[in-house]
Design an enzyme around this catalytic site. Structure first.
Site, PDB file in Angstrom:
ATOM      1  N   TYR A 147       0.812  -1.208   0.000  1.00  8.29           N
ATOM      2  CA  TYR A 147       0.000   0.000   0.000  1.00  8.29           C
ATOM      3  C   TYR A 147       0.851   1.267   0.000  1.00  8.29           C
ATOM      4  CZ  TYR A 147      -3.968  -3.027   1.106  1.00  8.29           C
ATOM      5  OH  TYR A 147      -4.929  -4.009   1.076  1.00  8.29           O
ATOM      6  N   LYS A 194       3.699 -15.492   2.021  1.00  8.79           N
ATOM      7  CA  LYS A 194       3.620 -16.256   0.766  1.00  8.79           C
ATOM      8  C   LYS A 194       5.056 -16.551   0.348  1.00  8.79           C
ATOM      9  CE  LYS A 194       1.165 -17.882  -2.681  1.00  8.79           C
ATOM     10  NZ  LYS A 194       0.423 -19.138  -2.508  1.00  8.79           N
ATOM     11  N   ASP A 226      -2.638 -18.285   1.623  1.00  2.67           N
ATOM     12  CA  ASP A 226      -3.798 -18.949   1.008  1.00  2.67           C
ATOM     13  C   ASP A 226      -4.308 -20.062   1.920  1.00  2.67           C
ATOM     14  OD1 ASP A 226      -1.298 -20.005   0.445  1.00  2.67           O
ATOM     15  OD2 ASP A 226      -1.774 -20.656  -1.584  1.00  2.67           O
ATOM     16  N   ASP A 250      -5.050  -6.950   5.837  1.00  4.31           N
ATOM     17  CA  ASP A 250      -6.287  -6.260   5.468  1.00  4.31           C
ATOM     18  C   ASP A 250      -7.358  -7.296   5.130  1.00  4.31           C
ATOM     19  OD1 ASP A 250      -8.137  -4.435   4.649  1.00  4.31           O
ATOM     20  OD2 ASP A 250      -7.030  -3.707   2.911  1.00  4.31           O
ATOM     21  N   ASP A 254     -10.634  -8.877   7.797  1.00  2.00           N
ATOM     22  CA  ASP A 254     -12.056  -8.777   7.437  1.00  2.00           C
ATOM     23  C   ASP A 254     -12.703 -10.160   7.450  1.00  2.00           C
ATOM     24  OD1 ASP A 254     -11.973  -6.068   7.182  1.00  2.00           O
ATOM     25  OD2 ASP A 254     -13.002  -6.038   5.238  1.00  2.00           O
TER      26      ASP A 254
END
Ligand code: NAD
Length: 370
Positions: A147, A194, A226, A250, A254
């Site tokens: 970001y 990852k 994942d 992020d 959620d």
């Protein structure tokens, strides 16, 4: 002890939920012998209306003088058409950058009284170290990674790129916040990355292997993001603290919040490093927004804001017993069947539907028992 708390109640339901949270803090102060002094400040839509900018310089400076910041929510439709730099939500970025908070703590726990609000089946929900349900903490890196990395367009606007870049120090400091939290929890920390594909993730693992040496009491594990997304819905009870990058955090936070029932229940903290006196700067806020549809109607759920105040007691003031009292009182109020509208019909037992204020008063009542 005396603590100075900056208060930005903000827009929409912000003031509705911050009022009860302050009453709970005051009751904790009376009971345990602390004084909380509040400095009320404007940011967000209210500041745009008053002075034409979402984060007045005076607000940021005043927050920096305080021990911690308790924030309601900012934003609403009446400011939606303003240019980006004047949008109320811009105040949040300015506060995070100005206070140097880089670790976003998002706990997600299932109160057993709200079992019906969790979409998982009984056999999936399983156990969290012997207790039904789950109680996990996602620590998301907040000021680096994709970001904030280099980005742009090329090939005559026909391709675009964003960059995931992390330094050793950025990774180390967020891991340390996670390890510190794990020490006061179930002492398990999972690094989510990852690393089978990304070089930056491989650096996360190298740093974690070093940082972990300073926390021998904590069991460190690693999981690909994942797989983690899948494990959160297959067996959330296996997790204690998860530490991860800005992007992965992020998304996973959620996902985890959806498992815990209503958005109105969930608190958060954004933390920096301890200063030379050991003080940890923090912004404490419920994860929900300003919910303009509910503003001023005495229907919003204040428990996320109250639990955020509890996180402030724990992480900025080191008041563990007081923080436990706040969560205990919230649990007791749910045991007693009190429910705001967002929680109605989710417990499968008799309920009393109450407004924001009555829910806050319920917490105050049960705080007496802790
Ligand atoms: P929201 O979280 O405000 O509302 C989403 C839904 O959840 C709505 O149906 C709302 O009624 C409900 N809800 C939210 N909080 C609740 C509570 N405490 N009790 C009961 N129900 C609750 O998200 P949104 O509608 O996407 O955004 C509304 C405004 O808030 C926008 O202007 C947005 O930019 C802003 N926002 C601010 C923050 C923040 O200040 N940190 C975060 C998210 C959104």
């Amino acid at each position: 002890m005396m603590y100075t708390i900056a208060l930005i109640s903000g827009d929409g339901i912000g003031p509705d939920v911050i009022g009860p949270a302050v009453e709970v803090l005051d009751a904790v102060g009376d009971k345990y012998g602390h004084t909380f002094h509040y400095v009320e400040l404007a940011a967000g839509g209210k500041a745009v209306d008053a002075v034409g900018e979402p984060l007045p310089a005076g607000t940021l400076e005043a927050v920096k003088q305080c021990d911690a910041l308790l924030l309601g929510a900012v934003g609403g439709p009446r400011w939606d058409t303003l240019p980006g730099h004047l949008r109320p939500e811009r105040a949040l970025l300015g506060l995070r950058a100005g206070l140097g908070v880089f670790a976003n703590f998002r706990p997600a726990a299932l109160f057993p009284q709200l079992r019906g609000a969790c979409p998982l089946k009984d056999e999936v929900l399983g156990n969290s170290d012997g207790k039904p349900g789950f109680d996990l903490l996602i620590v998301r890196e907040l000021t680096g990674g994709l970001y904030f990395g280099e980005r742009g367009r090329r090939d005559g606007n026909r391709s675009a790129f964003d960059t995931e870049a992390y330094s050793w120090d950025e990774i180390d400091r967020v891991l340390r916040r996670g390890y510190d939290a794990a020490l006061s929890r179930r002492k398990k920390l999972c690094v989510v990355d990852k690393a089978n594909v990304l070089e930056s993730s491989r650096l996360w693992r190298e740093v974690a292997a070093e940082t972990a040496k300073d926390y021998p009491a904590v069991e460190t594990s690693y999981m690909y993001v994942d797989n983690c997304a899948m494990q959160l819905i297959r067996n959330p009870g296996q997790f204690d603290v998860l530490v991860t990058s800005n992007l992965f955090g992020d998304i996973l936070s959620d996902e985890a919040s959806a498992l815990a029932g209503s958005i109105g229940m969930l608190p958060s903290a954004s933390l920096g490093s301890p200063d030379e006196t050991g003080r940890v700067r923090g912004i404490y806020e419920p994860i929900h927004g300003s919910a303009p549809d509910l503003a001023g109607k005495d229907t919003a759920n204040p428990l996320g804001a109250i639990l955020s105040a509890g996180m402030m007691l724990r992480y900025s003031f080191g008041l563990e017993r007081e923080a436990e009292a706040v969560s205990g009182a919230v649990s007791a109020v749910l045991d007693a069947g009190l429910r705001t509208q967002d929680l109605a019909g989710k417990s499968g037992r008799p309920e009393k539907i109450v407004g924001t204020k009555a829910m806050g008063e319920g917490v105050l009542h049960f705080l007496e028992n802790f």
